[in-house]
Design an enzyme around this catalytic site. Structure first.
Site, PDB file in Angstrom:
ATOM      1  N   GLU A 317      -1.896  39.309  -6.571  1.00  0.00           N
ATOM      2  CA  GLU A 317      -0.708  38.546  -6.977  1.00  0.00           C
ATOM      3  C   GLU A 317      -0.874  37.925  -8.367  1.00  0.00           C
ATOM      4  OE1 GLU A 317       0.664  35.609  -4.108  1.00  0.00           O
ATOM      5  OE2 GLU A 317       1.954  37.092  -3.179  1.00  0.00           O
ATOM      6  N   HIS A 338     -18.927  53.504   7.714  1.00  0.00           N
ATOM      7  CA  HIS A 338     -18.585  54.587   8.635  1.00  0.00           C
ATOM      8  C   HIS A 338     -17.112  54.938   8.553  1.00  0.00           C
ATOM      9  CE1 HIS A 338     -22.572  54.311  10.649  1.00  0.00           C
ATOM     10  NE2 HIS A 338     -22.507  53.122  10.080  1.00  0.00           N
ATOM     11  N   LYS A 455      11.953  38.566  -1.469  1.00  0.00           N
ATOM     12  CA  LYS A 455      12.518  37.407  -0.760  1.00  0.00           C
ATOM     13  C   LYS A 455      14.018  37.306  -1.033  1.00  0.00           C
ATOM     14  CE  LYS A 455       8.452  34.311  -0.619  1.00  0.00           C
ATOM     15  NZ  LYS A 455       7.903  33.010  -1.003  1.00  0.00           N
TER      16      LYS A 455
HETATM   17  O1  PA5 Z   1       0.450  32.565  -3.944  1.00  0.00           O
HETATM   18  C1  PA5 Z   1       1.572  32.265  -3.622  1.00  0.00           C
HETATM   19  O2  PA5 Z   1       2.238  31.420  -4.227  1.00  0.00           O
HETATM   20  C2  PA5 Z   1       2.221  32.909  -2.420  1.00  0.00           C
HETATM   21  O3  PA5 Z   1       1.371  33.791  -1.775  1.00  0.00           O
HETATM   22  C3  PA5 Z   1       2.641  31.825  -1.419  1.00  0.00           C
HETATM   23  O4  PA5 Z   1       1.500  31.122  -0.990  1.00  0.00           O
HETATM   24  C4  PA5 Z   1       3.374  32.410  -0.213  1.00  0.00           C
HETATM   25  O5  PA5 Z   1       4.480  33.161  -0.645  1.00  0.00           O
HETATM   26  C5  PA5 Z   1       3.841  31.297   0.709  1.00  0.00           C
HETATM   27  O6  PA5 Z   1       4.670  30.399   0.026  1.00  0.00           O
HETATM   28  P1  PA5 Z   1       5.045  28.983   0.593  1.00  0.00           P
HETATM   29  O7  PA5 Z   1       3.798  28.171   0.724  1.00  0.00           O
HETATM   30  O8  PA5 Z   1       5.973  28.405  -0.397  1.00  0.00           O
HETATM   31  O9  PA5 Z   1       5.673  29.185   1.926  1.00  0.00           O
END
Ligand code: PA5
Length: 464
Positions: A317, A338, A455
């Site tokens: 990410e 394996h 989203k």
């Molecule tokens: O790194 C990030 O920002 C994302 O992976 C969020 O943690 C994830 O989308 C969850 O978001 P939130 O804590 O707002 O529910």
């Protein structure tokens, strides 16, 4: 014995050895920029467009919390104690950065059979269940049934359960939907107007947002903040990881100390004496000069798998932007020798194998028993007496030698022990490394615009 995490890329020297010293200045400049970003954030000054969002707050957070910022550690510890003493099952709702860090800590630092142990053998802390990290009707339904069937008397401690709901934005559908469903179940169980229905829900969320509003409106007794300036996948050392970890009896001060110590090493030491910079340098050069853009975190032990999955998210990410960034892959050896081992040994030369090992095991070493001669058909009497850690070491050495013989690069990261201090170092090291590498290649590690796309589409489909 040093408690510091170590890193060694000498097995990749045949490919990168000459370039390493040439990278030093650029890498140290990227490190300095990452640390200057903390000053920028803390100053409250204007953040240039190319640095937005700026979520560098994780870097000095361990130190600030240890220094007593906002009394947060004390208030988390006291709420965690009361909460943990009132329930025998803790349901943690969250996804991505609001889930994977705690899972990494739990798998690394709690007993592998935590939920199956008697409460006293668990250190008098609750069992742990995760939900809200998917849209999986089967797992959701099973957990609700388990709670319903095994919890019939709310007066009994061993039949009480509570919720920790974690969402920074408060708007993530998976978590929000799960919270609604579990909240309804909880209110049915304790009575919607009961004190327990309020005491046994702990929201962890951003300063503003839907979950914050909901928590205020319902009036939950304790709501812990996820500070602005700390992004989801960088939030393991906020209440996101720290609150439920405290409930589980994990020594969060030791963990924060490990994180603070590696941060200081990273800030001050030059390439060659700095595991964070050394790690970034090896991975970056292999990718830049040898097109090795698969980054395999080769964990040697089941308890590090979730830390690897947490890192998969962090790297993917943070760096997977502008058609760039290495692809992370976690393997657990010897198990995956394996399954994926064949490809690592003879497949495309597109990957670096980064070993992650633990120096000494936390439990008594088990040795292979000697059997009577008429039961030695497996021919293991010749190694009877050797311990499981000795067998593992042979596997590590044998695997690395096979890669070296075929001129496939490996690196070695070692935690002296799998403890809270070590996990603090490891997670902070990988967060720092990701941030520094991003600055080195001109990417903003913070934010995840690609995740927002799905989203938004999902919202359009559902709410039309
Ligand atoms: O790194 C990030 O920002 C994302 O992976 C969020 O943690 C994830 O989308 C969850 O978001 P939130 O804590 O707002 O529910």
């Amino acid at each position: 014995m040093s408690k510091q995490i170590s890193f060694d890329s000498s097995s990749a020297d045949f490919l990168i050895g000459k370039q390493l010293p040439l990278l030093a200045d650029g890498l140290q400049a990227a490190r300095d920029e990452a640390f200057a970003d903390v000053e920028l954030l803390r100053s409250g000054g204007e953040v240039p467009n190319n640095k937005q969002p700026l979520d560098s707050g994780f870097i000095d957070l361990p130190q600030r919390l240890l220094a007593g910022e906002d009394g947060l550690l004390e208030s988390m510890q006291s709420t965690a104690k009361t909460f943990g003493e009132k329930i025998d099952r803790m349901v943690v709702l969250g996804i991505g950065g609001s889930y994977m860090g705690l899972r990494a800590l739990h798998e690394a630092l709690c007993d592998p059979y935590h939920n199956e142990l008697e409460r006293s053998a668990r250190g008098n802390v609750p069992k742990l269940y995760f939900e809200g990290n998917n849209l999986d009707n089967d797992t959701l339904s099973s957990l609700l049934s388990l709670l319903k069937n095994q919890c019939t008397n709310p007066e009994e401690l061993l039949e009480r359960w509570g919720i920790v709901v974690i969402s920074k934005s408060g708007g993530t559908l998976e978590t929000a939907a799960a919270f609604r469903i579990f909240r309804q179940a909880l209110e049915e169980y304790y009575g919607a107007d009961s004190d327990l229905a309020k005491e046994l829900v702990i929201p962890v969320t951003g300063e503003t947002g839907k979950l914050r509003d909901l928590s205020n409106s319902i009036g939950y007794e304790a709501t812990f903040p996820i500070p602005d300036g700390v992004g989801g996948r960088f939030s393991v050392f906020t209440a996101v990881g720290l609150f439920p970890a405290t409930v589980l009896g994990i020594d969060i001060k030791e963990m924060l100390q490990g994180a603070a110590d590696i941060t200081e090493v990273c800030r001050t030491k030059p390439l060659g004496e700095n595991p964070v910079l050394d790690y970034v340098a090896a991975c970056h050069l292999l990718e830049r000069d040898h097109a090795m853009d698969m980054r395999v975190l080769s964990t040697w032990g089941n308890r590090l798998e979730a830390a690897g999955l947490w890192y998969d998210q962090l790297l993917a990410e943070s760096l997977g932007k502008h058609e760039r960034g290495a692809t992370p892959l976690t393997v657990v050896n010897t198990r995956d020798l394996h399954s994926r081992g064949q490809q690592h040994q003879e497949g495309k030369r597109d990957r670096v194998i980064n070993n992650l090992t633990v120096g000494s095991v936390g439990t008594d070493a088990i040795s292979l028993p000697e059997m009577a001669a008429n039961q030695d058909q497996d021919l293991l009497n010749r190694i009877a007496g050797k311990t499981i850690p000795e067998l593992l070491q042979a596997a590590i050495s044998g695997t690395n030698k096979a890669y070296t013989d075929d001129k496939r690069p490996t690196t070695d990261m070692e935690l002296p022990q799998l403890d809270a201090y070590g996990m603090g170092q490891l997670l902070q090291m990988l967060m720092l490394a990701t941030t520094i590498e991003a600055r080195l290649i001109g990417i903003n590690p913070y934010g995840q615009p690609g995740v927002e796309a799905y989203k938004n589409n999902m919202g359009e489909i559902l709410y039309k």
